[in-house]
Scaffold this active site. Structure first.
Site, short mmCIF file in Angstrom:
data_model
loop_
_atom_site.label_atom_id
_atom_site.label_comp_id
_atom_site.label_asym_id
_atom_site.label_seq_id
_atom_site.Cartn_x
_atom_site.Cartn_y
_atom_site.Cartn_z
N LYS A 294 -12.96 -19.76 -0.05
CA LYS A 294 -12.37 -18.70 -0.87
C LYS A 294 -11.53 -19.27 -2.02
O LYS A 294 -11.48 -20.48 -2.22
CB LYS A 294 -11.55 -17.76 0.02
CG LYS A 294 -12.35 -17.15 1.18
CD LYS A 294 -13.25 -15.99 0.76
CE LYS A 294 -14.33 -15.62 1.77
NZ LYS A 294 -13.89 -14.90 2.96
C1 LIG Z 1 -14.35 -14.12 4.17
C2 LIG Z 1 -14.28 -12.64 4.30
C3 LIG Z 1 -13.65 -12.00 5.37
C4 LIG Z 1 -13.15 -12.76 6.57
O1 LIG Z 1 -12.30 -13.76 6.24
P1 LIG Z 1 -11.85 -14.86 7.33
O2 LIG Z 1 -10.57 -15.37 6.77
O3 LIG Z 1 -12.93 -15.88 7.34
O4 LIG Z 1 -11.69 -14.18 8.63
C5 LIG Z 1 -13.52 -10.63 5.34
N1 LIG Z 1 -14.02 -9.91 4.33
C6 LIG Z 1 -14.67 -10.47 3.30
C7 LIG Z 1 -15.18 -9.62 2.19
C8 LIG Z 1 -14.84 -11.86 3.26
O5 LIG Z 1 -15.51 -12.42 2.26
#
Ligand SMILES: *Cc1c(COP(=O)(O)O)cnc(C)c1O
Length: 385
Positions: free
Chosen positions: A189
């Site tokens: 991210k």
């Molecule tokens: C990555 C993601 C999540 C979950 O994130 P984590 O931190 O990996 O649990 C939830 N929603 C979206 C849209 C994502 O891209």
């Protein structure tokens, strides 16, 4: 030639130093780095409260609980998202449904939402919580969704997992229009704490409730205790919570990364602008821009047009073969076997399905070079034209 991933974290010496400092300190978890991360994040996003968690999936789960979602509740989200955006409703025993996307923004369509709300009102089945997702880092139509929330009485839980630092109407997402906003710090991210998540809100009570559920529902907070303390050791479990805490090691990394968010964001935006220029003549639909919002550019997604010489599957294979880490975001959630068993069918959300057939995510990350971008463009051109 070296493999180009679709995303790559940027770790600098300051990040390493911050993590090592925690390892040498008294607290590996539940120490001062957590508050530092939360404070820095809240400041950057111009919001009163930020509660850090072990990941965004946990954040979505307990944000739903804190907003009162439970058995009998209805939660709506976008089919064009990671499965976690919908799974959180199921964790709470709620019923989940989807609102189709706008083919331009690839986010939840406000028109489809308004239509669905009108029908739901007639059927006495209005949603309790709507979870719009800022797909690829582009903020959803927050003002319009807020107007519908006020009219129909649902809460907005914005999934901004892609959108750390994104701007809407000139201000960062996370502090405006939504009742609560969730961010992810998974390594792919915008900023990372390896694993980690955050909920932001302007509502002090909601923030308190999320913090309580993050740590077993156990508290020493005098405001929350139901009985008189029996001594200095005294704590109470006042609700059924979880262990969804982030560690100090992770929080130190997150806090260090947040300090560089503006530079990293600018680098992503520069790369996205350059893709717009070098891909302009290819048979591809490029990401749409909006005057009132700026994407955090988590993903750069292109869609093959009818003029493309090959289909998406062939393009994907050829790109991977050539060492380009393409990806596909997202297989519509309602088409997953787990969701088909709940009664969803192919054809239920045609815009998300049509988008999915043609979409491919190409590499984008802050340290990407011109040469790497040119290589991506060359192979796209070779396969598509
Ligand atoms: C990555 C993601 C999540 C979950 O994130 P984590 O931190 O990996 O649990 C939830 N929603 C979206 C849209 C994502 O891209």
């Amino acid at each position: 030639m070296a493999f180009i991933p679709y995303s790559r974290q940027q770790i600098e010496q300051a990040d390493i130093d911050a993590v090592v400092d925690v390892l040498k300190s008294d607290f590996l978890t539940q120490g001062p780095a957590i508050e530092r991360f939360e404070t820095a994040f809240a400041e950057r996003h111009q919001v009163a409260h930020a509660v850090s968690l072990s990941n965004a999936t946990a954040a979505l789960h307990i944000a739903c609980l804190a907003l009162g979602v439970g058995p009998g509740s209805r939660v709506w989200t976008s089919p064009n998202s990671f499965v976690a955006s919908a799974n959180c409703a199921l964790y709470c025993g709620a019923e989940v449904d989807f609102v189709d996307i706008d083919p331009g923004s690839r986010n939840m369509s406000v028109e489809r939402l308004a239509e669905k709300l009108e029908q739901a009102e007639q059927g006495g089945a209005l949603p309790d919580v709507v979870i719009p997702v800022d797909f690829s880092g582009m903020p959803c139509d927050l003002a319009e969704i807020r107007a519908l929330a006020d009219r129909y009485g649902f809460n907005i839980l914005q999934d901004a997992s892609h959108a750390t630092g994104a701007q809407y109407q000139g201000k960062p997402v996370g502090g405006q229009y939504a009742d609560a906003t969730v961010f992810s710090f998974h390594a792919v991210k915008i900023v990372t704490s390896a694993e980690g998540g955050m909920v932001t809100t302007q509502d002090a009570d909601l923030a308190k409730r999320i913090a309580l559920l993050r740590s077993h529902g156990v508290t020493r907070d005098a405001d929350l205790l139901e009985r008189e303390p029996e001594g200095g050791w005294y704590y109470e479990q006042v609700d059924l919570g979880y262990n969804y805490r982030i560690t100090d090691i992770q929080a130190a990394l997150g806090a260090s990364q947040i300090e560089r968010i503006d530079t990293m964001q600018a680098e992503r935006a520069t790369r996205a602008d350059r893709y717009d220029r070098i891909l302009a003549d290819l048979p591809l639909k490029l990401p749409k821009r909006f005057v009132d919002r700026t994407s955090a550019w988590h993903l750069y997604v292109v869609e093959l047009t009818d003029e493309a010489k090959c289909d998406r599957a062939r393009l994907f294979a050829a790109m991977r073969e050539a060492g380009i880490g393409v990806n596909v975001h997202y297989i519509p959630i309602h088409t997953q076997p787990c969701y088909q068993r709940l009664g969803f069918k192919r054809g239920d959300f045609p815009a998300a399905e049509a988008y999915y057939e043609r979409a491919i995510t190409i590499p984008l990350f802050p340290a990407m070079t011109d040469a790497e971008q040119d290589r991506v463009a060359d192979i796209l051109s070779r396969e598509l034209c």
